[in-house]
Design a protein around this motif. Sequence first.
Motif, PDB file in Angstrom:
ATOM      1  N   ALA A 112       0.831  -1.206   0.000  1.00 41.77           N
ATOM      2  CA  ALA A 112       0.000   0.000   0.000  1.00 41.77           C
ATOM      3  C   ALA A 112       0.863   1.251   0.000  1.00 41.77           C
ATOM      4  O   ALA A 112       0.555   2.233  -0.692  1.00 41.77           O
ATOM      5  N   LYS A 113       1.950   1.221   0.749  1.00 39.71           N
ATOM      6  CA  LYS A 113       2.863   2.365   0.783  1.00 39.71           C
ATOM      7  C   LYS A 113       3.503   2.582  -0.584  1.00 39.71           C
ATOM      8  O   LYS A 113       3.539   3.706  -1.102  1.00 39.71           O
ATOM      9  N   ARG A 114       3.988   1.525  -1.187  1.00 42.39           N
ATOM     10  CA  ARG A 114       4.664   1.642  -2.478  1.00 42.39           C
ATOM     11  C   ARG A 114       3.715   2.103  -3.581  1.00 42.39           C
ATOM     12  O   ARG A 114       4.119   2.818  -4.500  1.00 42.39           O
ATOM     13  N   ALA A 115       2.455   1.717  -3.501  1.00 46.77           N
ATOM     14  CA  ALA A 115       1.490   2.117  -4.523  1.00 46.77           C
ATOM     15  C   ALA A 115       1.304   3.633  -4.564  1.00 46.77           C
ATOM     16  O   ALA A 115       0.987   4.201  -5.619  1.00 46.77           O
ATOM     17  N   ARG A 121       5.156  10.695  -8.588  1.00 50.47           N
ATOM     18  CA  ARG A 121       5.881  10.828  -9.854  1.00 50.47           C
ATOM     19  C   ARG A 121       5.039  11.512 -10.936  1.00 50.47           C
ATOM     20  O   ARG A 121       5.572  11.912 -11.981  1.00 50.47           O
ATOM     21  N   ALA A 122       3.742  11.657 -10.694  1.00 53.23           N
ATOM     22  CA  ALA A 122       2.831  12.206 -11.702  1.00 53.23           C
ATOM     23  C   ALA A 122       2.671  13.719 -11.555  1.00 53.23           C
ATOM     24  O   ALA A 122       3.066  14.315 -10.545  1.00 53.23           O
ATOM     25  N   ASP A 123       2.088  14.348 -12.584  1.00 54.50           N
ATOM     26  CA  ASP A 123       1.723  15.755 -12.479  1.00 54.50           C
ATOM     27  C   ASP A 123       0.725  15.920 -11.327  1.00 54.50           C
ATOM     28  O   ASP A 123      -0.066  15.033 -11.033  1.00 54.50           O
ATOM     29  N   THR A 165       9.400  10.315  -2.675  1.00 51.40           N
ATOM     30  CA  THR A 165       9.259   9.154  -3.562  1.00 51.40           C
ATOM     31  C   THR A 165      10.083   7.978  -3.057  1.00 51.40           C
ATOM     32  O   THR A 165       9.608   6.835  -2.995  1.00 51.40           O
ATOM     33  N   ASP A 166      11.336   8.245  -2.702  1.00 46.96           N
ATOM     34  CA  ASP A 166      12.205   7.164  -2.216  1.00 46.96           C
ATOM     35  C   ASP A 166      11.666   6.538  -0.933  1.00 46.96           C
ATOM     36  O   ASP A 166      11.749   5.318  -0.751  1.00 46.96           O
TER      37      ASP A 166
END
Length: 240
Positions: A112-115, A121-123, A165-166
Amino acid sequence: MSGPVVVLLPGVGCRAVEFSAQAAALRAAGRRVVPLDLPGHGDEPPVGGTATLEAVAAQVARRVHELGAVDLVGHSTGGVVGLLLAARRPALLRRLVLVDSNVPVDAGALAAKRARAAAVRADGWHEVLVASMRAAWGERRPELREEVLARIAATPGAAVRPLWTDVLELDPRPLLHAAAVPLLHVRSTRDVDEAGLRALNPRAAAADLRRLGAGHWPHLVEPAAVTALLEDFLGARVRG
C-alpha cells in the motif's frame, strides 16, 4: 550537560521547531539538544544534486558526525533517514526514535505504501502532498495543522519530491533488521506491526499512541505523551 547529544530531525516539508516541547524538556533534564532540519528545508543547505533518500542521509550523517555518537529522534521521514544511519553507520548513533515513521513490516502495508509513489511521480504531485499531509493530521488542533501545512507547501519541490518518492518506494525491513542500535517506534497513525517489528530486530521496542487520536504529529498534538516516551527511552531524567 549529561549524556550524548539529542538530534531532533523532522519529516519531509516540516521543521525542527515542531519538536519545541520535547527540546525544552530534554534541555531541562540536562541534555544538549540539536534541532536539525532536512537538507533544503528552512535554512539548511540542499544536497549537491538530487535529494534522494541516500543523498539526504549522507548529508545528515556529516552533520551528526560533528557531534559524536548521538541519540536521534526522527519524525516520519526524519526517522527513515535515521534508520539508514542505524543500519549502515551505527557508530554515529546511540539510540534511535522513529516518531510515526512509515516503516511497515508486513507485505500488505508495504504494498500500500509503495502504490502511493506513483502519485508522487505524476503531475499534480504537490497537491497530492498537501492533501496527504492534511488527511494525516487528524481532527485535533487545527490551528497547528495550518502552520505545519504552510511550511510543507512552502518547501522547495526539489527538496521534497525525490525524497518522498524514495521513502514511499523503500522496503524498510532490511534496514530494520540491520539496525545495530536500540530503537523505539512510536506509532500514532502508521501501520507498523509491533510483533513483526520485534521479530525483525530484538533491539526494537514500540509504543502505541493511537488511543490519543493525535494524528501523524503526536509530538505537537500530544507533546507530553511523546516527551515522556523520550525521557524513558533516552534516559533523559538526569539532572546535572
